[in-house]
Design an enzyme around this catalytic site. Sequence first.
Site, PDB file in Angstrom:
ATOM      1  CE1 TYR A 122      36.778  42.479  39.141  1.00 27.51           C
ATOM      2  CE2 TYR A 122      36.595  44.761  39.776  1.00 27.51           C
ATOM      3  CZ  TYR A 122      36.112  43.682  39.074  1.00 27.51           C
ATOM      4  OH  TYR A 122      34.988  43.818  38.325  1.00 27.51           O
ATOM      5  CD  GLU A 123      36.902  38.917  45.143  1.00 24.53           C
ATOM      6  OE1 GLU A 123      36.482  40.086  45.099  1.00 24.53           O
ATOM      7  OE2 GLU A 123      37.079  38.308  46.217  1.00 24.53           O
ATOM      8  N   GLY A 124      41.834  38.973  43.755  1.00 22.92           N
ATOM      9  CA  GLY A 124      43.026  38.135  43.596  1.00 22.92           C
ATOM     10  C   GLY A 124      43.479  38.193  42.153  1.00 22.92           C
ATOM     11  CD  GLN A 151      42.076  33.884  41.349  1.00 24.89           C
ATOM     12  OE1 GLN A 151      41.572  32.817  41.694  1.00 24.89           O
ATOM     13  NE2 GLN A 151      41.921  35.003  42.034  1.00 24.89           N
ATOM     14  NE  ARG A 203      40.345  34.584  44.914  1.00 25.89           N
ATOM     15  CZ  ARG A 203      41.484  34.230  45.489  1.00 25.89           C
ATOM     16  NH1 ARG A 203      41.849  32.950  45.497  1.00 25.89           N
ATOM     17  NH2 ARG A 203      42.266  35.134  46.054  1.00 25.89           N
TER      18      ARG A 203
END
Lengths: 593, 593
Positions: B434-436, B441, B294
């Site tokens: 992306y990546e959460g 977050q 992240r």
Amino acid sequence: MTFRAPVRDLAFALEAIAGIDDVAATGAFPDYDADLMSAVLDAAGQFSEQVLAPLNRVGDQKGSVYAEGSVTAAPGFADAYRQFAAGGWTGLSADPAHGGQGLPKALELAAFETVHAANMAFGLCPMLSLAAIEALQEHGTDAQKDTWLSKLVSGEWTGAMVLTEPQAGTDLGSLTATATPNGDGTYALNGQKIFITWGDHDATDNIVHLVLARLPDAPAGPKGISLFLASKYLLKDDGSLGERNAFRPVGVEHKLGIHASPTCVMSYEGATAELVGEPNQGLSHMFTMMNAARLAVGVEGVGIAERAYQAALAYALDRRQGRSVWTGEHNAPIFDHPDVRRMLSVMKARIEAARGICLSTGVAADLARHAETEEDRRKWKAREDLFTPIAKAWSTDMGVEVASMGVQVHGGMGFIEETGAAQHYRDARIAPIYEGTNGVQAMDLVGRKLSMDGGEAARAIADMLETLTAMAGLFEGKPVERFSTAITAVEDATLWLIDRKGEADGAADVLAAADAYLRLMGDVIGGWMLAKGALAAKARLDAGEGDPAWLNGKIALYEVYAANILGHVSSRLAAVGQGGALLQRMTPQALGA
Amino acid sequence: MTFRAPVRDLAFALEAIAGIDDVAATGAFPDYDADLMSAVLDAAGQFSEQVLAPLNRVGDQKGSVYAEGSVTAAPGFADAYRQFAAGGWTGLSADPAHGGQGLPKALELAAFETVHAANMAFGLCPMLSLAAIEALQEHGTDAQKDTWLSKLVSGEWTGAMVLTEPQAGTDLGSLTATATPNGDGTYALNGQKIFITWGDHDATDNIVHLVLARLPDAPAGPKGISLFLASKYLLKDDGSLGERNAFRPVGVEHKLGIHASPTCVMSYEGATAELVGEPNQGLSHMFTMMNAARLAVGVEGVGIAERAYQAALAYALDRRQGRSVWTGEHNAPIFDHPDVRRMLSVMKARIEAARGICLSTGVAADLARHAETEEDRRKWKAREDLFTPIAKAWSTDMGVEVASMGVQVHGGMGFIEETGAAQHYRDARIAPIYEGTNGVQAMDLVGRKLSMDGGEAARAIADMLETLTAMAGLFEGKPVERFSTAITAVEDATLWLIDRKGEADGAADVLAAADAYLRLMGDVIGGWMLAKGALAAKARLDAGEGDPAWLNGKIALYEVYAANILGHVSSRLAAVGQGGALLQRMTPQALGA
């Protein structure tokens, strides 16, 4: 994803927020009533849904195509345009003397919002014709009106506005295209123009170009520019099409979005043209229609945001993921996650705020022409003038931000082109740029539009305070306090700006404040629009009229806006006062150049 | 437009803002000193400028291509990757025991920022390898490390993270891919996965997939997921490449941006795999590297913003239009118009704020592993945990907004693809997803990362107050007041959230507040970063060290930020407190569905 024209919301915005009944009350539109409004919006919505929306994606994928000196519209667009013209949509607000339907501008804007939402690239074509119509109505001779105006109003031909050159964008005063008298009353146009929207296409037989150029011996700079009309085909004496005129596209731009709207590079090589209006008054002639064109672009911002919002809402109701904190449901629609609901609610609130601003500006434009007394007309003209840069800039920035939120609601799918959300994000990005960048709008607002006595800004503040007072019965606590604080911020910022405008060294401070002041005004006037909507919804609920779930939504929408947007005012206020000297310290060296 | 790696700014951020000297002081990096840092940044910057940046446009235009079960990287990318690996860039922070260079994470992040700025689509390939490296370092057996890790560290092979399925995105617990024991210690993987970044390509001989799947009889949901490793080619006993494994790409997505990064749909059809870590612990194994991944995406946001900013600055210094209110020059560079200068200054301020947040998070990650005492390591781990979702979300939202401002500075040219500004606007849009997603977050921040005693948030507030005190000698009036107000807003919001977290009915309120709280924290911590930079710049000026114009810029940058960004806090605070009940009133009917 099917587009549904937001006819109910548009009618609500016209009636309950913008006050279109005041336009009807002038008596200038004898055919107009609420039923006619509904019929027009329904028909426009249907056309947008059924004919234009289905072409939006193919227009993006295939685009308009340039080859060998001519442009072919994207698949289906030429036919759709001919249906659009046949439906009478190109002359909705035009003078009946030239074949128009003579309806209020505000209604036309509402109808066009559905066009832009359905297919923004398509909508630019009639939008540019409308600008040409306004120019000829205002500045054309009777002969020019007879020859050209009726064809533009009927939509048989389209119009194009031909201003920009590579070195002359915001600063049109530096343009160099020339017009040389041919000795027979016509002129020979020479020069290259860029960014000419729908400058060439195959949807109509002829295209009417309104071109800015310089006469021989014209003064340098902005005072030496004249307006000319040149058509793609010359007309024979009987008005039928004759030879091809000496101008042509030499290419179209490869753009981020609105691929179906051909953005032409045009070359004029001794093109035969006639003068429109007075010599050397070209720029001021263009400015007379600038308000209308800028407002139309603001409506584009609302339209593309509405489209993006509808797609996101549909996706959020359909896509399932995770457990809802509200219902406890597993694998719940993502609509039931508070952060997704927040995004959708804020999107909707901002759209309705911008719609209210744009349609209120449209009503002001109608009243500026048709209010009963000279004093009232002046008052409404001042409102139109003040609101126009806000309507343009605030709505188009909103369009980009809402389209971006639309991508976000879709998650990973939003980044995949076939979903459609990405196209809205790309298409929306042009609106803050053209028809005067949003920075230019802000300079216009703090410069020409904010008078030294604060006149119209003060009237707007007084009107907002009236709404604030009326809110007491509906809201209490924060939703009222926030609007009150916001109005005070507008007062403070306005007074500060007027003060700096009065100082010899104040110009840079005013320009450094421009963007923040425009955003502040937009944020607060947008809140005012939703507050008026909430009050109207309450009145309808009390009277037992209309759909309660939808009307209660209008009330909640104001509260969402108050919590998420009105708080911005203190930030705007800080930026208004930052001062030019601070920015001047940001030298190229300081900025790492 | 040439990209110039911002080496001087990166070194400043590492030293003066993030405090990399504290990492050096642990003694865990005996080779590290300021000269080495400079050498690494210079070399990374040179590679990014000379090899990667020139491929950015062709990568966008041609993209990676899928055909007949395999993916070919965009022209020039395979060769560039091999040069990248040969330069040792894939193993910068990896354990020397497996061929890595054992440098601090924070330095690696700074070096990678130049890679992402030069070519975001390229940067994703080593970024995903880094994630695979972390997973294997943490959870692999010695044999797995010997076989796979060294090849990933050397860059001879690349890694891919294989998580998402069509029905399992944010909610990985619902994934359905299966792994069946083959009886020989290996497993047969079956299932379809989507959004697999660099899942296939021709830049290396082999690709190492880390795949989430379910063992037979595994519990339903998130607790029944295990982590597997499958390589594109099976290995022979001597470690050389053998037969092709039974998985392949079946297509790549047609995306809004990062066209050169192949986003694969992968099909596993009995692919031979080995288990990594413990059965049914796959999700928690993935989460151990989530912070790093992240944070890396946050740095991507900074990189793409830096690229967009440089292009806009260069354009503004070159493009001439209108008269400057400062210099009186006619046909002045648009850089000399206050509103353009404002845009560039705000872009720069936000970039440096985000860079400070990301590199400070990197330093915290290094100290979480290497600080001397257990207590210090715990403290820094808490800082890393708290800052990571902010670094990811705030920096990537900033990336989109700065890229959008970059388009705006270019005016009409910004909308033309050949200018390049549009590509940044398209590429930047993936990072908040992306990546959460950034919504995830925010939920992580208010959920797991904000402890009930306010622990680390309280420590961050205390640290900010210390900087505030130190500012007294440098600033007075508004720049100090605004930071002070902002810190108070963080306190208020944090206390409100902790209060709601303690209530049985508070969950929806907390989730409705998540986004605004993350933005609030980002805005204020970003201001803190610039304040630290300003103080360090002042110290260097006082000591007569460094370039005064550039150092004075760091001081002015804080003031720009204070005037334009810190004021947002009251708006964030209002939105933090909006409450879930308001959003719940926004039903589908209220929203017009």
